[in-house]
Scaffold this active site. Structure first.
Site, PDB file in Angstrom:
ATOM      1  N   TYR A  32       0.814  -1.206   0.000  1.00 38.53           N
ATOM      2  CA  TYR A  32       0.000   0.000   0.000  1.00 38.53           C
ATOM      3  C   TYR A  32       0.848   1.256   0.000  1.00 38.53           C
ATOM      4  O   TYR A  32       2.066   1.191   0.170  1.00 38.53           O
ATOM      5  CB  TYR A  32      -0.940  -0.002   1.207  1.00 38.53           C
ATOM      6  CG  TYR A  32      -0.273   0.352   2.523  1.00 38.53           C
ATOM      7  CD1 TYR A  32       0.532  -0.571   3.200  1.00 38.53           C
ATOM      8  CD2 TYR A  32      -0.425   1.611   3.090  1.00 38.53           C
ATOM      9  CE1 TYR A  32       1.144  -0.244   4.398  1.00 38.53           C
ATOM     10  CE2 TYR A  32       0.189   1.949   4.295  1.00 38.53           C
ATOM     11  CZ  TYR A  32       0.974   1.017   4.941  1.00 38.53           C
ATOM     12  OH  TYR A  32       1.585   1.342   6.119  1.00 38.53           O
ATOM     13  N   ARG A  51       7.861   3.965  -5.114  1.00 39.99           N
ATOM     14  CA  ARG A  51       8.033   3.017  -4.003  1.00 39.99           C
ATOM     15  C   ARG A  51       6.991   1.905  -4.061  1.00 39.99           C
ATOM     16  O   ARG A  51       7.276   0.749  -3.719  1.00 39.99           O
ATOM     17  CB  ARG A  51       7.957   3.757  -2.659  1.00 39.99           C
ATOM     18  CG  ARG A  51       8.309   2.865  -1.477  1.00 39.99           C
ATOM     19  CD  ARG A  51       8.399   3.626  -0.176  1.00 39.99           C
ATOM     20  NE  ARG A  51       7.120   4.182   0.213  1.00 39.99           N
ATOM     21  CZ  ARG A  51       6.953   4.988   1.258  1.00 39.99           C
ATOM     22  NH1 ARG A  51       7.978   5.340   1.996  1.00 39.99           N
ATOM     23  NH2 ARG A  51       5.754   5.464   1.552  1.00 39.99           N
ATOM     24  N   ARG A  99      -8.075 -20.367  -1.113  1.00 42.56           N
ATOM     25  CA  ARG A  99      -6.969 -20.150  -0.176  1.00 42.56           C
ATOM     26  C   ARG A  99      -5.860 -21.194  -0.309  1.00 42.56           C
ATOM     27  O   ARG A  99      -6.092 -22.393  -0.177  1.00 42.56           O
ATOM     28  CB  ARG A  99      -7.510 -20.160   1.262  1.00 42.56           C
ATOM     29  CG  ARG A  99      -6.468 -19.718   2.276  1.00 42.56           C
ATOM     30  CD  ARG A  99      -7.031 -19.634   3.692  1.00 42.56           C
ATOM     31  NE  ARG A  99      -6.011 -19.165   4.615  1.00 42.56           N
ATOM     32  CZ  ARG A  99      -5.051 -19.950   5.113  1.00 42.56           C
ATOM     33  NH1 ARG A  99      -5.001 -21.227   4.794  1.00 42.56           N
ATOM     34  NH2 ARG A  99      -4.130 -19.443   5.933  1.00 42.56           N
ATOM     35  N   HIS A 101      -1.323 -20.910   0.204  1.00 46.59           N
ATOM     36  CA  HIS A 101      -0.184 -20.001   0.360  1.00 46.59           C
ATOM     37  C   HIS A 101       0.532 -19.745  -0.967  1.00 46.59           C
ATOM     38  O   HIS A 101       0.998 -18.642  -1.234  1.00 46.59           O
ATOM     39  CB  HIS A 101       0.828 -20.571   1.358  1.00 46.59           C
ATOM     40  CG  HIS A 101       0.345 -20.558   2.776  1.00 46.59           C
ATOM     41  ND1 HIS A 101      -0.758 -21.264   3.186  1.00 46.59           N
ATOM     42  CD2 HIS A 101       0.827 -19.923   3.868  1.00 46.59           C
ATOM     43  CE1 HIS A 101      -0.942 -21.062   4.488  1.00 46.59           C
ATOM     44  NE2 HIS A 101       0.005 -20.251   4.926  1.00 46.59           N
ATOM     45  N   LYS A 146       6.452  -1.907   1.911  1.00 49.50           N
ATOM     46  CA  LYS A 146       5.243  -1.332   2.512  1.00 49.50           C
ATOM     47  C   LYS A 146       4.105  -2.347   2.398  1.00 49.50           C
ATOM     48  O   LYS A 146       3.163  -2.190   1.614  1.00 49.50           O
ATOM     49  CB  LYS A 146       4.900   0.018   1.867  1.00 49.50           C
ATOM     50  CG  LYS A 146       4.188   0.955   2.835  1.00 49.50           C
ATOM     51  CD  LYS A 146       4.314   2.388   2.421  1.00 49.50           C
ATOM     52  CE  LYS A 146       3.387   3.329   3.155  1.00 49.50           C
ATOM     53  NZ  LYS A 146       3.407   3.268   4.616  1.00 49.50           N
ATOM     54  N   GLU A 178      12.528   2.600  14.007  1.00 52.71           N
ATOM     55  CA  GLU A 178      11.640   3.667  13.511  1.00 52.71           C
ATOM     56  C   GLU A 178      10.389   3.687  14.367  1.00 52.71           C
ATOM     57  O   GLU A 178      10.268   2.920  15.314  1.00 52.71           O
ATOM     58  CB  GLU A 178      11.304   3.435  12.037  1.00 52.71           C
ATOM     59  CG  GLU A 178      10.578   2.118  11.782  1.00 52.71           C
ATOM     60  CD  GLU A 178      10.223   1.886  10.318  1.00 52.71           C
ATOM     61  OE1 GLU A 178      10.130   2.841   9.537  1.00 52.71           O
ATOM     62  OE2 GLU A 178      10.018   0.703   9.965  1.00 52.71           O
ATOM     63  N   LEU A 202      11.205   1.425   6.953  1.00 56.69           N
ATOM     64  CA  LEU A 202      10.640   1.875   5.686  1.00 56.69           C
ATOM     65  C   LEU A 202      11.396   3.148   5.280  1.00 56.69           C
ATOM     66  O   LEU A 202      11.596   4.045   6.110  1.00 56.69           O
ATOM     67  CB  LEU A 202       9.144   2.197   5.829  1.00 56.69           C
ATOM     68  CG  LEU A 202       8.509   2.599   4.491  1.00 56.69           C
ATOM     69  CD1 LEU A 202       8.286   1.381   3.610  1.00 56.69           C
ATOM     70  CD2 LEU A 202       7.202   3.342   4.699  1.00 56.69           C
TER      71      LEU A 202
HETATM   72  N1  DCS Z   1       7.835   3.955   8.777  1.00 55.33           N
HETATM   73  C1  DCS Z   1       6.701   3.240   8.754  1.00 55.33           C
HETATM   74  C2  DCS Z   1       6.692   1.906   9.429  1.00 55.33           C
HETATM   75  C3  DCS Z   1       5.555   3.728   8.101  1.00 55.33           C
HETATM   76  O1  DCS Z   1       4.436   3.001   8.079  1.00 55.33           O
HETATM   77  C4  DCS Z   1       5.612   5.007   7.495  1.00 55.33           C
HETATM   78  C5  DCS Z   1       4.431   5.576   6.767  1.00 55.33           C
HETATM   79  C6  DCS Z   1       6.812   5.737   7.557  1.00 55.33           C
HETATM   80  C7  DCS Z   1       7.907   5.168   8.198  1.00 55.33           C
HETATM   81  C8  DCS Z   1       6.954   7.082   6.917  1.00 55.33           C
HETATM   82  O2  DCS Z   1       6.903   6.967   5.519  1.00 55.33           O
HETATM   83  P1  DCS Z   1       6.363   8.135   4.595  1.00 55.33           P
HETATM   84  O3  DCS Z   1       7.160   9.347   4.944  1.00 55.33           O
HETATM   85  O4  DCS Z   1       6.665   7.673   3.218  1.00 55.33           O
HETATM   86  O5  DCS Z   1       4.928   8.320   4.879  1.00 55.33           O
HETATM   87  N2  DCS Z   1       3.190   5.195   7.187  1.00 55.33           N
HETATM   88  C9  DCS Z   1       2.013   5.570   6.446  1.00 55.33           C
HETATM   89  C10 DCS Z   1       0.816   5.107   7.146  1.00 55.33           C
HETATM   90  O6  DCS Z   1       0.621   3.952   7.433  1.00 55.33           O
HETATM   91  N3  DCS Z   1       0.055   6.149   7.420  1.00 55.33           N
HETATM   92  O7  DCS Z   1       0.607   7.310   7.005  1.00 55.33           O
HETATM   93  C11 DCS Z   1       1.811   7.062   6.346  1.00 55.33           C
END
Ligand code: DCS
Length: 283
Positions: A32, A51, A99, A101, A146, A178, A202
């Site tokens: 996503y 991305r 279903r 895997h 993502k 993070e 990420l």
């Molecule tokens: N790290 C994680 C685990 C994230 O899910 C996100 C974004 C970021 C860092 C920051 O990435 P971006 O700067 O590209 O947004 N998460 C999205 C979400 O789930 N909601 O808003 C942004």
């Protein structure tokens, strides 16, 4: 009436029906993106779309549209919902099939869906800062993808919420990775620190914009992981993401950062970030 993206069409929300054997629903088998809309315009859309294709490639999912077509559809989604300020969410799954895997046969087509919402910017948090809490990072080892599998992030964010905190700052052993949905930064002695973009985080698009802003305002950057102790000893801490922008962190587990005040470098980065936001289009 709300409008959604469904594969290569904009449809009414009611027209979106997802199969019970959709692999996104059953396995979280998909990816996503979230893109911010400022003044009716998608912010850093190309970077998010790029991305999206990288994440798809990493899970061996072939997106059946060109990047150009997807960009066009996302723009139409914003227009149809008359979004001025808000964000769009879109995802693609490996499609619906009995279903199993193992990947389905090639005739099973991926399912692309998207939603647009009007939301105001997080002005209070940007101004006052937020509280955070350390939570163990129990996610998988490909956090650079993502993926729709967000259980590790969901459990961490819920724990933070229940402690009255805005964000969970994740750590593997003593190393800070993070936030549950943000990247984490610290400033110490005039140097900006953040985790390197590897498989443990990420590679945030906002992170990239922040690093660019740092360069523009003469703040040196060190992409090196911090320990929990080092983060607590930073002069300033902030988190960054599409929806959180540059949000100051003023307290971690009850320990104040910078005496509970938003730091000067954070303010400068916020101001520089502001210059990147698309201005309203005059008619
Ligand atoms: N790290 C994680 C685990 C994230 O899910 C996100 C974004 C970021 C860092 C920051 O990435 P971006 O700067 O590209 O947004 N998460 C999205 C979400 O789930 N909601 O808003 C942004």
């Amino acid at each position: 009436m709300g409008y959604s993206l469904l594969n290569d069409r904009i449809v009414t929300d009611e027209e979106v029906v997802i199969h019970k054997e959709d692999r996104g629903y059953q396995f979280g088998d998909g990816i996503y993106e979230v893109i911010k809309v400022y003044n009716g315009q998608l912010f850093t859309a190309q970077e998010h779309i790029d991305r999206f294709y990288v994440s798809a490639e990493e899970i061996r999912l072939t997106i059946p549209y060109t990047k150009h077509k997807l960009h066009q559809l996302l723009h139409e989604l914003v227009e149809a919902n008359e979004i001025n300020n808000g964000h769009i969410y879109f995802q693609i799954t490996r499609g619906a099939s009995a279903r199993n895997h193992i990947f389905p046969s090639a005739d099973v087509v991926p399912v692309l869906t998207g939603t647009a919402v009007e939301t105001s910017r997080p002005f209070t948090n940007l101004e006052n800062g937020v509280k955070a809490t350390f939570v163990e990072d129990i996610r998988w080892l490909r956090c650079d993808i993502k993926s729709l599998n967000l259980l590790g992030a969901v459990l961490a964010k819920q724990e933070a919420f229940e402690k009255g905190c805005y964000e969970a700052i994740l750590h593997r052993a003593e190393t800070v990775t993070e936030g549950s949905s943000t990247n984490v930064f610290g400033v110490k002695d005039g140097v900006l620190h953040t985790h390197p973009a590897n498989n443990f985080i990420l590679k945030g698009i906002t992170r990239h914009v922040v690093l660019q802003c740092a360069q523009e305002i003469g703040l040196p950057v060190q992409e090196q992981a911090m320990t929990k102790q080092q983060l607590l000893a930073m002069d300033e801490v902030f988190i960054a993401s599409t929806t959180s922008e540059v949000t100051p962190v003023i307290d971690i587990d009850g320990q104040q950062i910078n005496g509970g005040q938003v730091g000067a470098w954070t303010r400068k980065l916020q101001a520089q970030f502001e210059t990147k936001i698309p201005a309203p289009v005059s008619i």
